[in-house]
Design a protein around this motif. Sequence first.
Motif, PDB file in Angstrom:
ATOM      1  N   GLU A 170      -3.086   1.287   6.817  1.00 50.20           N
ATOM      2  CA  GLU A 170      -4.562   1.215   6.740  1.00 50.20           C
ATOM      3  C   GLU A 170      -5.109   2.508   6.116  1.00 50.20           C
ATOM      4  O   GLU A 170      -6.038   2.489   5.328  1.00 50.20           O
ATOM      5  CB  GLU A 170      -5.198   1.043   8.131  1.00 50.20           C
ATOM      6  CG  GLU A 170      -4.947  -0.304   8.789  1.00 50.20           C
ATOM      7  CD  GLU A 170      -3.510  -0.452   9.269  1.00 50.20           C
ATOM      8  OE1 GLU A 170      -3.017   0.484   9.938  1.00 50.20           O
ATOM      9  OE2 GLU A 170      -2.872  -1.485   8.959  1.00 50.20           O
ATOM     10  N   ARG A 171      -4.493   3.613   6.515  1.00 56.92           N
ATOM     11  CA  ARG A 171      -4.989   4.899   6.035  1.00 56.92           C
ATOM     12  C   ARG A 171      -4.805   5.033   4.514  1.00 56.92           C
ATOM     13  O   ARG A 171      -5.583   5.708   3.846  1.00 56.92           O
ATOM     14  CB  ARG A 171      -4.199   5.998   6.757  1.00 56.92           C
ATOM     15  CG  ARG A 171      -4.926   7.280   6.772  1.00 56.92           C
ATOM     16  CD  ARG A 171      -4.682   8.031   8.031  1.00 56.92           C
ATOM     17  NE  ARG A 171      -5.055   9.426   7.818  1.00 56.92           N
ATOM     18  CZ  ARG A 171      -4.512  10.422   8.445  1.00 56.92           C
ATOM     19  NH1 ARG A 171      -3.590  10.226   9.348  1.00 56.92           N
ATOM     20  NH2 ARG A 171      -4.918  11.638   8.227  1.00 56.92           N
ATOM     21  N   ARG A 172      -3.742   4.386   4.020  1.00 57.42           N
ATOM     22  CA  ARG A 172      -3.453   4.512   2.591  1.00 57.42           C
ATOM     23  C   ARG A 172      -4.128   3.426   1.770  1.00 57.42           C
ATOM     24  O   ARG A 172      -4.375   3.595   0.581  1.00 57.42           O
ATOM     25  CB  ARG A 172      -1.940   4.418   2.356  1.00 57.42           C
ATOM     26  CG  ARG A 172      -1.124   5.430   3.119  1.00 57.42           C
ATOM     27  CD  ARG A 172       0.308   5.375   2.660  1.00 57.42           C
ATOM     28  NE  ARG A 172       0.899   4.047   2.767  1.00 57.42           N
ATOM     29  CZ  ARG A 172       1.654   3.636   3.773  1.00 57.42           C
ATOM     30  NH1 ARG A 172       1.905   4.442   4.789  1.00 57.42           N
ATOM     31  NH2 ARG A 172       2.156   2.410   3.783  1.00 57.42           N
ATOM     32  N   SER A 173      -4.397   2.288   2.413  1.00 59.51           N
ATOM     33  CA  SER A 173      -4.765   1.103   1.635  1.00 59.51           C
ATOM     34  C   SER A 173      -6.066   1.276   0.855  1.00 59.51           C
ATOM     35  O   SER A 173      -6.159   0.851  -0.300  1.00 59.51           O
ATOM     36  CB  SER A 173      -4.852  -0.118   2.548  1.00 59.51           C
ATOM     37  OG  SER A 173      -5.827   0.117   3.521  1.00 59.51           O
ATOM     38  N   GLU A 174      -7.049   1.924   1.474  1.00 51.73           N
ATOM     39  CA  GLU A 174      -8.336   2.043   0.787  1.00 51.73           C
ATOM     40  C   GLU A 174      -8.178   2.811  -0.532  1.00 51.73           C
ATOM     41  O   GLU A 174      -8.700   2.413  -1.576  1.00 51.73           O
ATOM     42  CB  GLU A 174      -9.344   2.753   1.702  1.00 51.73           C
ATOM     43  CG  GLU A 174     -10.760   2.464   1.278  1.00 51.73           C
ATOM     44  CD  GLU A 174     -11.786   3.216   2.122  1.00 51.73           C
ATOM     45  OE1 GLU A 174     -12.943   3.236   1.708  1.00 51.73           O
ATOM     46  OE2 GLU A 174     -11.419   3.802   3.187  1.00 51.73           O
ATOM     47  N   HIS A 198       0.797  -1.225   0.000  1.00 51.88           N
ATOM     48  CA  HIS A 198       0.000   0.000   0.000  1.00 51.88           C
ATOM     49  C   HIS A 198       0.828   1.273   0.000  1.00 51.88           C
ATOM     50  O   HIS A 198       0.639   2.165   0.827  1.00 51.88           O
ATOM     51  CB  HIS A 198      -0.987   0.007   1.183  1.00 51.88           C
ATOM     52  CG  HIS A 198      -1.922  -1.141   1.134  1.00 51.88           C
ATOM     53  ND1 HIS A 198      -1.990  -2.085   2.108  1.00 51.88           N
ATOM     54  CD2 HIS A 198      -2.802  -1.531   0.183  1.00 51.88           C
ATOM     55  CE1 HIS A 198      -2.868  -2.997   1.778  1.00 51.88           C
ATOM     56  NE2 HIS A 198      -3.375  -2.689   0.617  1.00 51.88           N
ATOM     57  N   THR A 199       1.781   1.298  -0.931  1.00 54.62           N
ATOM     58  CA  THR A 199       2.583   2.513  -1.040  1.00 54.62           C
ATOM     59  C   THR A 199       2.560   3.016  -2.476  1.00 54.62           C
ATOM     60  O   THR A 199       2.287   2.253  -3.407  1.00 54.62           O
ATOM     61  CB  THR A 199       4.067   2.250  -0.667  1.00 54.62           C
ATOM     62  OG1 THR A 199       4.513   1.117  -1.390  1.00 54.62           O
ATOM     63  CG2 THR A 199       4.251   2.052   0.815  1.00 54.62           C
ATOM     64  N   ALA A 200       2.850   4.302  -2.608  1.00 55.44           N
ATOM     65  CA  ALA A 200       3.033   4.882  -3.944  1.00 55.44           C
ATOM     66  C   ALA A 200       4.467   5.366  -4.037  1.00 55.44           C
ATOM     67  O   ALA A 200       5.061   5.749  -3.022  1.00 55.44           O
ATOM     68  CB  ALA A 200       2.072   6.047  -4.130  1.00 55.44           C
TER      69      ALA A 200
END
Length: 608
Positions: free
Chosen positions: A430-434, A277-279
């Motif tokens: 979690e904050r980024r995953s959605e 879940h990273t960019a």
Amino acid sequence: MCGIVGYIGNKSAQGVLVSGLKRLEYRGYDSAGIATLGPRGAATVLRTKGKVQELVDLVTTHEKSDMIGIGHTRWATHGAPSKRNAHPHVAGNIHLVHNGIIENYQDLKVMLARHDYDFRSDTDTEVLAALIDYVARDADSLIDAVRSACEMVVGAYGIAVLDTRSPDEIVVARKGSPLVLGVGNGEVFIASDASALLGYTKQVIYLQDEELAICRTSGVELSDMASSTLEPTVETLEMDLEAVQKKGYDHFLLKEIHDQPDTVEATLRGRINPTVHTARLGGINMTAEELRDVRHIMIVGCGTAYYAGMLAKYYIEQLLGDVMVSVEVASELRYRSFAVQEGTVALIVSQSGETADTLACLMELKRRGVRTLGVVNAVGSTIAREVDGGVYVHVGAEISVASTKAFTSQVVAMILFALTAADARGMSPERRSELIDELELLPSEIEKVLAAHEKEVKAVAKNYMQYDHALYVGRDTLMPVALEGALKLKEVSYIHAEGYPAGELKHGPISLIDDRFFEVFYLLDNWLYEKSQSNLIEMNARGAHAIVVTDTARKVEAETVLRVSTKLDLLRPLVFNIISQLLAYYLAVQRDTDVDQPRNLAKSVTVE
Ligand code: M6R
């Protein structure tokens, strides 16, 4: 805006010039012209008020085998659209095409009139042609004359110059207005926009500000204002011919709306890691520490790019709660005495990378030491070159004047930046995953929405084509969607449209509602549903002709309801915006407007 082409080689220059000008038509113009030279310098100048096709007709009756020439599409600034004001302008031996504005042309005109120059047009360009002709009297070469003239002018220019006494060369120069040279085998192509070169060569040299070049069949000689010779950097154009063709669609606008599943994928390619879940953005040139130090993100753009910034602001704020986000209209910001604080990063958003107001803000922010990042589509454009780093949106050529696929990908690119910063700042996955999951889904969801709703929107457009006014409203993330929807509608269909936050209705715009208006109301079934619903009820009570675009399964009271079903949650506004794009397109078709080149508009606004 205006377009420049030029050619020297072994082909018919007239043919190459008009085909290049046809490629540049999308930029918007009101008149066109070409000038070619025969081997002894005999000039043939053809100009027309109107479409390039009229120039094509003129070429058939004035055909020449000349192999050197320049051409132009003009978007009027100084003087009305007319044949008299169309380029190329001629003064003595000089033939000139010019993009940009010569600010001190009145003073120069007075000076040149004293030296017996007569002026036949209202343009600043004719003055520049006369100035070059005048200084050429004492210059050793055409390039020296052009260089001296450029030193005397205040303003912006991209120029291509022919001299009847030297019919084997074209001299070009740039300051603030793009020029690209295409290098072929024994031939050189000149254009203000690389798309004009497609099909001829992919080897290009981008001219930088205050650079000049002599183009001959033997190649390009590059130099600067101090007459020092420069080594040209030859790059390979990434664009291909397919990108500038309609691929069976009636208009580029419709093709570009349908391009979006692919273009969003191109924006995301190689930039997200769904497992962790990273960019990752390779081009921003910022360390994790620098990303941690960001306190303020300032987004700058014009038109659709500005609205993309408005929408992105909601996502950036959600991800980076402690960072202030401001969104600025470039034409306003550039003249404001604004303060910048430590830790500011400016996102400079522009499809073309050439918008004059946006560029001016970029230069001012750089002057003040602010870190600047581009969110740009056009590779190699001025903004892309001037920023400290950035994210190319990679949507390919956007030909229709109305911007569609660039908007969607600009928002996506800014979300990617926020995700990159969120990771560097140690925010929980979690904050980024959605958002990461939704970005992955976005291309297929856009595809589904297009497949499910295009016919329906087309039918709705038929029912609403008689209205001359429209009011677009939405709350929260749908507010920028409403503003962008209204912009799209007005520019392509010429229906007067206003976009408002739904909560503002009672503060004025609700008084507009009557039988001449229709309303587009964006309604999300989320925590704001009840509040939005009451805005809709208030509108209905006043006789609204509302089209509600919504994801709710609940009963909605409205004249027309477009129910959009999608797996997306946070990114729903982006698929609602696809509905706006289709509605604008089909209303424009119903009203028989010039969909891809709406009146008075230019694709790339390179003057203030
Ligand atoms: O090339 P840019 O993104 O800098 O252009 C900005 C605006 O001129 C542009 O978005 C304009 O508003 C479009 N015609 C909108 O469809």
